[in-house]
Design a protein around this motif. Sequence first.
Motif, mmCIF file in Angstrom:
data_model
loop_
_atom_site.group_PDB
_atom_site.id
_atom_site.type_symbol
_atom_site.label_atom_id
_atom_site.label_comp_id
_atom_site.label_asym_id
_atom_site.label_seq_id
_atom_site.Cartn_x
_atom_site.Cartn_y
_atom_site.Cartn_z
ATOM 1 N N ASN A 35 53.292 41.552 39.218
ATOM 2 C CA ASN A 35 54.327 41.085 38.252
ATOM 3 C C ASN A 35 55.423 42.240 37.560
ATOM 4 O OD1 ASN A 35 55.800 39.711 36.428
ATOM 5 N ND2 ASN A 35 54.442 38.605 35.836
ATOM 6 N N ALA A 36 55.705 43.284 37.403
ATOM 7 C CA ALA A 36 56.129 43.740 36.863
ATOM 8 C C ALA A 36 56.157 43.748 35.278
ATOM 9 C CB ALA A 36 57.865 44.394 36.735
ATOM 10 N N GLN A 37 56.507 42.003 34.790
ATOM 11 C CA GLN A 37 56.560 41.635 33.712
ATOM 12 C C GLN A 37 55.549 40.720 32.853
ATOM 13 O OE1 GLN A 37 59.698 42.444 31.806
ATOM 14 N NE2 GLN A 37 60.050 43.243 34.180
ATOM 15 N N ALA A 38 54.214 40.787 33.501
ATOM 16 C CA ALA A 38 53.233 39.882 33.349
ATOM 17 C C ALA A 38 52.702 40.600 31.881
ATOM 18 C CB ALA A 38 51.388 41.143 34.559
ATOM 19 N N PRO A 39 52.301 39.626 31.447
ATOM 20 C CA PRO A 39 51.939 39.951 30.064
ATOM 21 C C PRO A 39 50.588 40.697 29.472
ATOM 22 C CG PRO A 39 51.461 37.834 30.511
ATOM 23 C CD PRO A 39 52.372 38.349 31.185
#
Length: 570
Positions: A18-22
Amino acid sequence: MYGTPALPPDFVSLPYANAQAPKGGRIILGNTGGFDSLNPFVRRGTVPWQLRFLTHDSLMARSWDEPFTLYGLLAESVEVPEDRAWVEFTLREEARFSDGSPVTVEDVIWSYETLGTEGHPRYLSLWNQIDRIEATGPRSLRITFAEQNRELALIAGLRPILKKAQWEGQSFADAGLTTLPIGAGPYVIDSYEANRRVTLRRDPDYWGADVPVRRGTHNFDEIVLDFYADGAILFEAFKAGELSALREFDAQAWARDYDFPAAQRGEITKTEITNEKPSGMTGFAMNTRRPPLDDWRVRAALIHAFNFEYINDALTGGVQPRITSYFSGSDLAYAPGPAPEDEAALLAPFAADLPPGTLDGYALPQSDGSASNRRNLRKALKYLADAGFTVEEGVMTAPDGTQLRLELVLNKNNRNDQAIADIYAQGLERLGIALDIQRVDNAQFTARSNGFDFDMISFRRALSLSPGNEQRFYWGSEAATQDGSRNLPGIALPVVDAMIDAMLDATEPEDFTRAVRALDRVLTAGRYVIPFASFDRDRIAHIRQMKHPPTLPIYGDGPEYMPQAWWWED
């Protein structure tokens, strides 16, 4: 290895990340036993196994969604000729070690030479196949190989890179616990307590956070490795909330033991992860270096005495299928029955020395599921009689008049193997065979397996959809006598070496698959391991705050998936 990579040159992240993973959160994972070293690259000492996946980067990195495909990590580019006689890497200008110093060509060359001459045995094979390694520019180097082997260019991209300056004036192979190898990976060791705990901290200045193969991975701020005396205590710690996640390999325990209060309250999530990888081989390996286990008939008898159907029903509820070959469950597995014409042609030059059943077709014995296992025990008696054993007053007696007595070495932290061994011992007792079960700790187990000090031993060899040079270390004749190798059964057959060579020399995927299937056929017919149930899916129980992408890699779970692709979300 074949064709072109699946991802385009401008890909953003790996398909299962997930490129947007926090970023954030702290997780605690559990290990059994202890550790007396934090250097995962040498043979000396017992090391937390997770370290080499978290603290050091290599020139290239795998995609766990593609067999035989690598993408750039420390290297921004790679060049190979058509015959793959050499490979040239160009380093990324921004690549840095955790102390902020640049990763240089000199560091890379030193790492390859040092690992190849002083490192763990898993690094020795590549070094022995390198003719020379030399700088070709300020940020580039070329590795020229000593022999034709198409996979070497890929293997060369996967060696961990260490900092040369750290080791000037001290021994790399003999460094103690207090010397922490500096790496260029996403995590650094923040603190440790010998045999108790290691705390890894995500490097906020990690140089590779935006490299496509790293984007969306290594998201936890802190990963703690806690150590427990055995698996039972570790499980109780998980139930008590002291651990964040636990991998479960027992399907019956998965269904039975995870209904504790925290799970009932919704604080624990049970995640099942499918995969398309080969079964690999799990079971009891037999040491063919020692008589009478050098006789295939004795090994066949011991396999027949193993009542898999009864054991599987008793311990897993019968829900897990049996491993039927080393690559079972994948396209690389050999098909039941006689060898097809193309596989038979590969094996034909070795026909006189093939394990019985290789060409005609070999299959594991099946029982009726009852505790008696009478039919298979009768066959076992026949094999033993053919090997010169007789039953005298209920005792299986060798030609020299001694009882057939075998020692089985188990890791005391593996509850499942102990339960299997206890039932198996009862079946052998009915044949008059004595099974001495030795339950040892992690350090003793490692020492005995490295020194081949056993008759039989717990065995697990995970295999991939891209088998290559490591197969020599697993099954090759040279590895059979190399201390510390993974060829625990001591397999030393020219046909095995030849099938591995054919696999490595293949230039087309069809030729590669044919060679692997032929290898699978020989290894299985060799009767070197008593196979257990297959891990047909991966099972992870974890706190609800641990999240993972909906897209799964074809390889399923592993350290490159959990914790690397997971993240924290309240």
